[in-house]
Enzyme design. Structure first.
Site, PDB file in Angstrom:
ATOM      1  N   HIS A  54      -1.105   5.747   6.926  1.00 51.70           N
ATOM      2  CA  HIS A  54      -0.336   5.552   5.353  1.00 51.70           C
ATOM      3  C   HIS A  54       0.020   6.978   4.921  1.00 51.70           C
ATOM      4  CE1 HIS A  54      -2.014   1.540   5.182  1.00 51.70           C
ATOM      5  NE2 HIS A  54      -1.358   1.337   4.274  1.00 51.70           N
ATOM      6  N   SER A  58       0.815  -1.410   0.105  1.00 44.32           N
ATOM      7  CA  SER A  58      -0.120  -0.137   0.107  1.00 44.32           C
ATOM      8  C   SER A  58       0.557   1.168  -0.095  1.00 44.32           C
ATOM      9  CB  SER A  58      -0.949  -0.035   1.374  1.00 44.32           C
ATOM     10  OG  SER A  58      -0.165  -0.151   2.428  1.00 44.32           O
TER      11      SER A  58
END
Length: 268
Positions: A250, A44
């Site tokens: 993230h 990711s």
């Protein structure tokens, strides 16, 4: 006085030449990498989860037009660009699903991988929801996995990349520290934040060792993210994102463009 002025002039001239040559070398390296095909692999952090602007064709892989891979390709126009990085990917997923476009014509490969193998999201869930001691225990379990099992998993991926692309330049990018320490910050305790940062360092050290042993290039993003961690006031990383929980922890668009792109560009 004249000598002092002359020395200052020479110093300034040499500095300007050095900057010019450095810039030229960087441009030349990027042009060289772009002469062939570029393949962006990984998890990711490479797909761009957290940056938004996801390609509809990528489905749950959440490949973003604001990811470092997409931005680098747009800026450097490689002869071909294949973007197979996928949110949630582990080393075995790379081997099974991402290496199709990698071939003898590939001149550049980038990848982040290993965090999911080590249980990154489970660590974060444990540390957010449970006690300091439970968090430290889960972090220690992850560190033990990084020491015992992850090196072999990384070796499998790196060997497969080299077998399929014998001449490619391979840049393996690391992971940032998530938290600024010593700052007033709601949420996790300082104990938890330090343990998570230390685990990121431990993971990066393990990855860098395997990268060096395979003759690849390690791109350390930690310096670029310094001052932009969660709790910094200028974060390039999401904390808990209630609007889209999968984006939590993230890089946001700024982290991709300001953190990862320069590191890839410097090492491509």
């Amino acid at each position: 006085m004249r000598r002092s002025r002359f020395a200052a002039y020479v110093s300034s001239l040499l500095l300007a030449i050095g900057v010019t040559l450095t810039g030229a070398a960087t441009t030349q390296a990027a042009e060289s990498a772009a002469e062939g095909g570029y393949v962006a692999l990984g998890d990711s952090y490479s797909s761009g989860l957290g940056a938004g602007s996801y390609l509809s064709s990528s489905g749950d892989c959440k490949r973003s037009t604001k990811s470092y891979a997409y931005l680098w390709a747009a800026a450097n126009s490689p002869s071909t660009f294949d973007f197979t990085a996928c949110s949630g990917a582990r080393t075995d997923d790379v081997l099974a699903n991402q290496l199709g476009p990698v071939n003898a014509a590939t001149t550049l490969v980038s990848i982040t991988i290993g965090g999911n193998d080590a249980g990154f999201m489970d660590v974060m869930v444990t540390c957010v929801l449970q006690s300091d001691s439970a968090c430290l225990s889960r972090v220690n379990t992850a560190r033990a996995y990084v020491d015992s099992t992850l090196p072999g998993k990384l070796d499998n991926v790196y060997a497969a990349i080299r077998a399929k692309a014998p001449s490619a330049h391979v840049v393996v990018l690391g992971y940032p520290r998530l938290y600024r320490l010593g700052a007033v910050c709601l949420g996790l305790s300082e104990t938890k934040r330090k343990a998570i940062n230390d685990a990121a360092d431990h993971l990066d050290t393990a990855i860098a060792k395997r990268v060096a042993d395979h003759g690849f290039t390690f791109g350390d993003v930690r310096p670029a993210f310094t001052g932009h961690e969660i709790c910094s006031g200028s974060a390039w990383l999401h904390s808990v994102n209630l609007a889209n929980i999968s984006e939590s922890y993230h890089p946001n668009a700024g982290g991709q463009s300001g953190g990862y792109v320069p590191v890839l560009s410097a090492n491509a």
